[in-house]
Each structure stands twice: as C-alpha cells, then as structure tokens.
Design an enzyme around this catalytic site. Structure first.
Site, mmCIF file in Angstrom:
data_model
loop_
_atom_site.group_PDB
_atom_site.id
_atom_site.type_symbol
_atom_site.label_atom_id
_atom_site.label_comp_id
_atom_site.label_asym_id
_atom_site.label_seq_id
_atom_site.Cartn_x
_atom_site.Cartn_y
_atom_site.Cartn_z
ATOM 1 N N SER A 67 0.807 -1.232 0.000
ATOM 2 C CA SER A 67 0.000 0.000 0.000
ATOM 3 C C SER A 67 0.833 1.272 0.000
ATOM 4 O O SER A 67 0.260 2.372 -0.061
ATOM 5 C CB SER A 67 -0.949 0.012 1.200
ATOM 6 O OG SER A 67 -2.028 -0.875 0.986
ATOM 7 N N LYS A 70 -0.032 3.705 -2.694
ATOM 8 C CA LYS A 70 -1.062 4.737 -2.600
ATOM 9 C C LYS A 70 -0.462 6.131 -2.423
ATOM 10 O O LYS A 70 -1.166 7.138 -2.625
ATOM 11 C CB LYS A 70 -2.025 4.421 -1.471
ATOM 12 C CG LYS A 70 -2.811 3.120 -1.672
ATOM 13 C CD LYS A 70 -3.805 2.888 -0.555
ATOM 14 C CE LYS A 70 -4.632 1.628 -0.783
ATOM 15 N NZ LYS A 70 -3.997 0.411 -0.243
ATOM 16 N N SER A 127 -6.029 3.925 4.071
ATOM 17 C CA SER A 127 -5.425 3.037 3.078
ATOM 18 C C SER A 127 -6.499 2.288 2.291
ATOM 19 O O SER A 127 -6.357 1.108 1.963
ATOM 20 C CB SER A 127 -4.470 2.039 3.750
ATOM 21 O OG SER A 127 -3.613 1.452 2.800
ATOM 22 N N LYS A 229 2.983 6.793 5.225
ATOM 23 C CA LYS A 229 2.113 5.707 4.757
ATOM 24 C C LYS A 229 2.660 4.344 5.170
ATOM 25 O O LYS A 229 3.867 4.118 5.167
ATOM 26 C CB LYS A 229 2.013 5.772 3.224
ATOM 27 C CG LYS A 229 0.985 4.838 2.631
ATOM 28 C CD LYS A 229 -0.430 5.318 2.896
ATOM 29 C CE LYS A 229 -1.477 4.284 2.512
ATOM 30 N NZ LYS A 229 -1.472 3.110 3.416
#
Length: 388
Positions: A67, A70, A127, A229
């Site tokens: 992720s 992202k 997320s 993140k």
C-alpha cells in the site's frame, strides 16, 4: 579558474573578487557512531531538504511496495487538484469495481458519489483500496489508464526502479518499487504539495459512519512524526514510509520487509533517532547568492554575476560545518552573449576530503554583446593574451 573559501566565511563572498583556500586548523573531528542494526529487508534514511542519504541497506533492491503504492495515487490526485483539473469538492462516482475491492477499505457504496476530499483522506489515512480505485477512475477513466499516469510520474521523479500496475498496491506481476524510490516520492509529496501534507498526520477518519485509525503507530509515539504511509502484504512484509521534523531538519525513513506492525514502527524509530542525533541540515548558499563576478569579454558589461539557481542544502555530521570547504571552477574567458540561467561554472563542497555537493554556477543576469568598437578592442586584447 578555481576559487576556494571556507563556508563559515560565506558573508564575505559578496565583496570578494577572488577566493583563497583557508586552512583547517584546530578543528575537532565530530564523532558519528555506526548506524543502528535495522531488522528490515530494505531501508533508507534521507534528509528531505537536501536529498542526502544518511543510511541505507538494499535501498535499490526491487520489492513489492504493497500500500505504499497509494502515495503515488495521492500524489497524482494532489497534482491534479493543484493544476485545477479537479477540486476537493468534486463528486466521484463509485463503480462496482471500486466497491468490490477487498483488503483495507473506506467502505464506499456502489452507485454513490464521494467527494475528492473524502477519497483523499480514505486513501491516505485508511489506506482504502476502494477509495484508491474510485480516485483513479475519476482522474483517468480507468485504473489501467491511471497506472500509466503513475508510471509517467515515476519517471519524472527519477523513480527508475519502480513500475506500477494498479493504484492500490494489490499484488500483481511487475508491480514493484524500492526503498530509495519511495523516499524520492515522499520527498516530492512533502516539497511539491505542502498544502495537502497535513492529511498524512491525521490519526483517524470517519466515512459512512465507520471510524478507522491511521496504521502509522509513530503518529502516537513520536510527536515529531507527521506522515506518511504504511503497507503490508504477505510477500512485501510490513512496510512504512515515515517523516519527522525537528527544529529545521526533516528526515524521511523507509523500511520494507519487516516482520510485524510493531517492528516497522520500532525499526523506523531507530533510524530517525540516529539521524536527528548525529546529523544536521546546513544551508551553504541561498538561491541567487552572488558567488563570483568573473570578467566578460565582448560584452556590454565587463563582468557577470554567478551563483546557484537553488538553495544549496547539505546534510553533515553535527558540529562539522566549520570543516566545510568550497571550491569554485569557472569557465575561462567568458564571452558575450551571456544567457541568464546558463551554467558557467561549478561550486564543489567538501567535508574534509570528501565531496558532498556539486552545484552548477549559473549566470544571474544576461549580458548582451557590446558595441562594435568595444568588441574590436576586446578581440585585440584576447589576441595579445593568447600570444603572450
């Protein structure tokens, strides 16, 4: 032509016509211990301002980014908002594909419309795979087309070991990145679109009556951490891109392939603590500082001002700034016309014997050609200089 000066005497540059090497005497050597052992398959610690790498291990090894992907989805959305192509108030439709996405979700409902503001928070804080697909489809029409945009942007950011197949980080063949490339992306997010960066520090977001917390544990443990993140898949392990700011220094840490959610936070904390404790950011020169005034031949002016086009930021061990030395190399016999912004030399900065920065010296002004008699006289002078 080579000119040198110690950076501690930077303020005398404006008055200096030529520079002499200043000896280094009586300077204590700073003590920097060995970097900590980090339990991750790949990691890097970077100064966000200078881009200097303080610590790295397997930083250019390609791995699944999970992720962390992202971050690029959010970066492109921020770019589109900044350019005026979309706005935070725009309403994006939720497709069946977005609604059916598994994994982490924002819990969008198929057939509804969601604001870009909510999608951005769903991507960054929760997320959300569904939010990422909805954003991709709104910007590019399809997730595949959006992946093309992601790869174009990756090349523009010199993320040369990165390739995206989707907007979420869902496992896919040929979907990969590196710790180094993720640090480059984090740096771009921080520096290019600071007006959106506060979202990365938000600890929770509520959508559709469901409140979810940010998975970056360091937001609760370290008040200086404000992004960015997390990521996790079985193949990628537990990953974290984090950034923290203390005083005038901002660091970016990337760990990929750690063993658990707790481990990625713990290993990141090791890197950040080491960087802030033993290193500092140092601005050697500001953009458009005049570092030299070399002669110009055949021009309407006798000299031209040279300096850096951008701030020259360094990352050095603490208490070592007095040991910095600058060496300027300027092109010989500059001749008009001189074009503003064109490179006519280089300033090289060393810490002791190590080159830590090389920056172009550009013309800070244009110099047009002189009149006929002025150029004729300069040609005569150049002839005799070459002859004798």
């Amino acid at each position: 032509m080579i000119q040198r000066i110690a950076l501690r005497d930077i303020f005398f540059l404006f008055a200096a016509a030529c520079l002499a090497l200043l000896p280094l005497t009586g300077q204590a050597q700073s003590s920097v211990p060995r970097a900590p052992s980090v339990e991750a398959r790949s990691y890097i610690l970077m100064d966000a301002r200078s881009g200097h790498i303080i610590v790295q291990h397997n930083a250019d090894q390609t791995m699944p980014p999970a992720s962390l992907t992202k971050m690029m989805t959010a970066y492109i959305a921020e770019r589109e908002i900044q350019s005026g192509n979309i706005s935070l108030q725009d309403q994006a439709p939720v497709s069946v594909k977005a609604w059916r996405m598994g994994g982490s979700r924002t819990f969008l409902k198929e057939g509804t419309q969601v604001s870009i503001d909510d999608l951005l928070r769903g991507i960054i804080i929760q997320s959300g795979n569904d939010a990422s697909v909805a954003m991709a489809e709104y910007i590019a029409g399809s997730e595949d087309a959006f992946a093309d945009l992601m790869n174009q942007q990756a090349r523009a950011l010199n993320m040369n070991d990165t390739h995206f197949m989707n907007a979420t980080g869902w496992p896919a063949e040929n979907h990969h990145s590196t710790a180094h490339d993720m640090a480059r992306l984090a740096r771009a997010i921080i520096n290019d679109y600071p007006e959106h960066y506060d979202i990365y520090a938000e600890k929770e977001f509520t959508y559709n009556g469901i409140t979810q917390t940010n998975r970056n544990l360091l937001l609760w443990r370290d008040s200086t951490v404000d992004g960015l993140k997390t990521g996790h898949t079985d193949e990628a392990g537990y990953c974290l891109v984090a950034s923290a700011k203390r005083d005038d220094m901002r660091l970016i840490s990337v760990v990929m392939g750690t063993a658990s959610e707790q481990a990625r936070a713990q290993e990141t904390q090791k890197l950040l603590t080491y960087g802030f404790r033993f290193f500092e950011s140092y601005k050697a020169y500001s953009a458009n500082d005049v570092l030299a005034n070399p002669d110009v031949w055949l021009g309407a002016a006798d000299t031209v001002r040279l300096g850096p086009e951008k701030d020259v930021q360094l990352t050095v061990p603490r208490d070592s700034a007095d040991r910095l030395q600058a060496e300027m190399t300027i092109n010989p016999q500059l001749r008009a016309p001189i074009e503003k912004g064109q490179q006519y030399g280089t300033v090289t900065i060393r810490l002791d014997d190590e080159v830590i920065s090389e920056t172009p010296l550009v013309a800070l002004e244009s110099v047009e050609e002189g009149g006929f008699f002025s150029r004729l006289w300069d040609h005569i002078m150049l002839f005799f200089k070459g002859l004798f």
